[in-house]
Design an enzyme around this catalytic site. Structure first.
Site, mmCIF file in Angstrom:
data_model
loop_
_atom_site.group_PDB
_atom_site.id
_atom_site.type_symbol
_atom_site.label_atom_id
_atom_site.label_comp_id
_atom_site.label_asym_id
_atom_site.label_seq_id
_atom_site.Cartn_x
_atom_site.Cartn_y
_atom_site.Cartn_z
ATOM 1 N N HIS A 186 0.835 -1.219 0.000
ATOM 2 C CA HIS A 186 0.000 0.000 0.000
ATOM 3 C C HIS A 186 0.872 1.272 0.000
ATOM 4 O O HIS A 186 0.427 2.313 0.461
ATOM 5 C CB HIS A 186 -0.957 0.034 1.200
ATOM 6 N N SER B 224 15.371 21.309 -16.506
ATOM 7 C CA SER B 224 14.181 22.118 -16.747
ATOM 8 C C SER B 224 14.562 23.353 -17.541
ATOM 9 O O SER B 224 15.644 23.914 -17.350
ATOM 10 C CB SER B 224 13.564 22.522 -15.405
ATOM 11 N N LYS C 116 16.502 21.865 -11.335
ATOM 12 C CA LYS C 116 15.808 20.594 -11.568
ATOM 13 C C LYS C 116 16.671 19.516 -12.229
ATOM 14 O O LYS C 116 17.509 19.792 -13.069
ATOM 15 C CB LYS C 116 14.570 20.798 -12.440
ATOM 16 N N GLU D 124 9.393 8.428 -16.301
ATOM 17 C CA GLU D 124 8.039 8.934 -16.514
ATOM 18 C C GLU D 124 7.467 8.477 -17.857
ATOM 19 O O GLU D 124 6.294 8.115 -17.955
ATOM 20 C CB GLU D 124 8.038 10.463 -16.455
#
Ligand code: ARG
Length: 478
Positions: free
Chosen positions: A174, A295, A301, A308
């Site tokens: 979980h 970024s 970043k 992803e």
């Protein structure tokens, strides 16, 4: 596979008045531009050119064996096919408006090059058995190469597992911390899932090892062709048994798309974990600069885009599978033009999975793990709760009761901020032995049953994993 092939030969402009199709005899007019624009498959099926040449070569040899071509005619067609292969290879092949697909284009060119003999190439053959043959040949090569890439990824997971030594991290259920496991155990878990995918690919390859050549348009031929001979020449295990089935069967594409979709799902789950692991909140892993992106606006970043996209593109892989199944479900026997819709999803899924596996492999191979962060998270006292309950079980307490006793200590520790270890030590049922179980690094060592997440169970797992890799390499001839 060449990714640039896709749009290279897009066509535009008017259809020449003298355009000739393969079926011109029955027609008074030529094809309309709108028909060609809508029905051509050349922009995407030209990647099967080498398979089409291989299929045609076997067919020509079969026709010669059947006495349907003289030795000279055979030579002339084979020479033309070789020339076409060279033109394709060097990208000097000139497509024309009416080249509907790669099969039409190659036959047209062979006829130009070989003269009247070229007109015999298509004897006892239809594009229906031809395209089914070509696509199986294409699948055979490309799916093996996907499987080989997956084996590479499995190897990288093993290498990282071996390098991880005794590093441990929280195992989650979980997405809540549950019990600590070795990092090696976690990494190899994904390797086992990929191993089943490799198995599925090998299995699908085995089932698709059937030649449809000789099925004709749908019902075979009146000419004395030899599907056994052509199957053998093309390296298929056997020819089809039923011509209707041979030209309408796309199970092999559906199976491939399913396996590729499942690979996509597995990569997506890996991706999701790496997105978490590389976040500041987890801080379990740091990506190599070559496998991360920055970024355009935020100078600080460092983003896990590969992970992803592995997650994001799984949707497209599942879509390719459901799209094809939907196309297939309403089709009566035998060939229907709808079947042309098998190719784009197949090519796309193979391409996307190949790219994804390569990128994920590189990302994992070059990443740096942060054992301190992992172990700090795993050393939270409550991670030993199950071991405390099992300690009571060893002294005869029923597990349900033991669960309640330990749960009560955890609740109290959380409620008033006291140390779980102190509460355990003070409980005569647990005492010093219990307290020892709460110490850092102990809980992972307690995971020692077969297949468990601790160091004692590791050697057997590594051995079994290596056996899996050896069996896969064997089956794929790597
Ligand atoms: N491009 C077609 C396909 O991919 C080839 C077969 C065409 N056959 C036909 N009878 N029109 O399916």
């Amino acid at each position: 596979m060449d990714l640039d092939d896709r749009h290279e030969f897009g066509r535009s402009g008017d259809v020449p008045a003298n355009a000739r199709t393969l079926w011109h005899g029955r027609f008074t007019g030529g094809p309309d531009e709108a028909l060609l624009a809508y029905t051509v498959s050349l922009p995407f099926d030209q990647r099967m050119w080498a398979d089409d040449i291989a299929g045609s070569t076997a067919h020509v040899n079969g026709l010669a064996r059947a006495g349907l071509l003289t030795a000279d005619e055979r030579e002339a067609i084979l020479a033309a096919l070789a020339r076409v292969a060279d033109e394709m290879d060097t990208r000097t092949f000139e497509f024309v408006e009416t080249d509907e697909d790669i099969h039409t284009a190659i036959e047209r060119r062979v006829t130009e090059l070989a003269g009247p003999a070229g007109g015999k190439l298509h004897s006892a053959r239809s594009r229906n058995d031809q395209v089914a043959t070509d696509l199986r040949l294409w699948c055979r090569r490309e799916l093996r190469s996907v499987a080989a890439r997956l084996v590479d990824l499995q190897r990288v997971l093993l290498d990282q597992a071996l390098a991880a030594g005794d590093t441990y991290l929280p195992g989650y259920t979980h997405l809540q911390r549950a019990q600590p496991v070795l990092l090696a155990h976690h990494l190899m878990a994904h390797g086992w899932a990929l191993g089943r995918d490799v198995d599925r690919l090998i299995d699908a390859l085995d089932r698709m090892d059937v030649s449809p050549l000789g099925a004709g348009a749908l019902a075979g031929s009146s000419l004395p062709i030899d599907p056994f001979g052509t199957a053998e020449e093309l390296g298929f295990a056997k020819p089809f048994e039923n011509s209707l089935d041979a030209v309408s069967d796309r199970d092999f594409v559906a199976e491939a798309l399913f396996v590729l979709a499942l690979v996509g799902v597995h990569l997506s789950r890996i991706g999701e974990e790496w997105v978490l692991w590389t976040s500041a909140e987890y801080g379990f892993a740091v990506l190599d600069d070559g496998f991360a992106t920055g970024s355009s606006m935020l100078p600080q970043k460092k983003n896990p885009d590969i992970a992803e996209l592995a997650r994001g593109k799984s949707g497209r892989l599942i879509g390719n599978l459901t799209g094809l199944l939907t196309t297939l479900k309403g089709l009566p026997l035998a060939y229907n033009r709808d079947l042309q819709e098998d190719k784009e999803p197949l090519f796309d899924s193979v391409e996307q999975v190949a790219l994804a596996v390569a990128a994920i492999t590189g990302m994992i191979a070059t990443a740096t793990f942060v054992p301190e962060r992992m172990q700090q998270a795993a050393d939270e006292a409550t991670m030993a709760a199950t071991d405390l309950a099992e300690h009571l079980v060893r002294s005869g307490v029923p597990f349900r009761e033991a669960h309640a006793i330990v749960g009560d200590h955890v609740r109290r520790a959380l409620a008033d901020g006291s140390e779980l270890r102190d509460l355990v030590e003070a409980d005569p049922r647990l005492g010093d032995d219990g307290a020892a179980l709460v110490a850092d690094g102990v809980a992972v060592a307690m995971r020692r049953s077969h297949g468990a997440g601790g160091p004692a169970a590791r050697p057997h797992q590594i051995e079994a994993y290596r056996e899996m890799l050896a069996a896969e390499s064997d089956a794929l001839g790597l």
